[in-house]
Design an enzyme around this catalytic site. Sequence first.
Site, PDB file in Angstrom:
ATOM      1  N   ASP A   9      11.139 -39.389 -72.260  1.00 29.86           N
ATOM      2  CA  ASP A   9       9.920 -39.952 -71.686  1.00 29.86           C
ATOM      3  C   ASP A   9       9.384 -41.006 -72.647  1.00 29.86           C
ATOM      4  OD1 ASP A   9      10.283 -38.125 -69.697  1.00 29.86           O
ATOM      5  OD2 ASP A   9       8.441 -36.996 -70.083  1.00 29.86           O
ATOM      6  N   ASP A 131       7.517 -34.260 -57.386  1.00 28.36           N
ATOM      7  CA  ASP A 131       6.908 -33.346 -58.354  1.00 28.36           C
ATOM      8  C   ASP A 131       5.677 -32.708 -57.732  1.00 28.36           C
ATOM      9  OD1 ASP A 131       8.896 -34.204 -60.057  1.00 28.36           O
ATOM     10  OD2 ASP A 131       7.639 -35.778 -60.921  1.00 28.36           O
TER      11      ASP A 131
END
Length: 250
Positions: A9, A131
């Site tokens: 990330d 998500d």
Amino acid sequence: MTLPIPAIDLRDGKVVRLFQGDYTQQTTFAFEPEALAVRYADEGATWLHVVDLDGARTGRFENLATIAGIASAGRLRVQAGGGIRDEDGVRRLLAAGAQRVVVGSMAIRAPETVAAWIGRYGADRIVLALDTRFRDGTWTLPSAGWTADETRTLDELVPWYEAAGTRHVLCTDIDRDGTMTGPNVALYRHLAMLAPSLDVQASGGVRSLDDVAGLALQGVAGVILGRALLEGAFALPDAFAVAQKANASC
């Protein structure tokens, strides 16, 4: 076959992890992204999952040069996302060397548009990032880096996308993300019932090799490994070994 997939990330060009998607609860790691990608390749990875966290929130690519640098090294196949708001974003990530483009907010807000991209670029080039948070008895689908609420639900969109020809879905239980409290195995069982033909990548909460094995036994296509690898909870080669063993027992 279940494949462990390491994740990087990115925020401001740095390797970070968020806690439950909260941008104010960030851990920054002292790894250079390109060097970390090379390390994962040396440890046996074939795919790398990369998220531009700045882009996910703003809708603008903020870390595209870093993603391109990782892809151009040629050591790993890269699936990357964060900031895809139109087809030009898909083209730019593919041009930067990504093998798969991860589409999140647009997949929730404009499913017809994203289904058209799948038809145009191929089901193997687009990964849907659906998500989710469980709220009031429903698997909700926040967008914009998990900062905006949407009305569509997981149970609504997953079967719709399966019928539209989707192959890859990455699903994170946001409440488990970055927590190392264990994955939500029940969520992935639920997804398998909703859309059995999809290749599901499980993400969020993985803390141990037992977690990797347990997800493999559920038949997920991929297990995204973020904080656990960064903090040394286990080694990537061991994750491959336990996934292979679990796959063989299925």
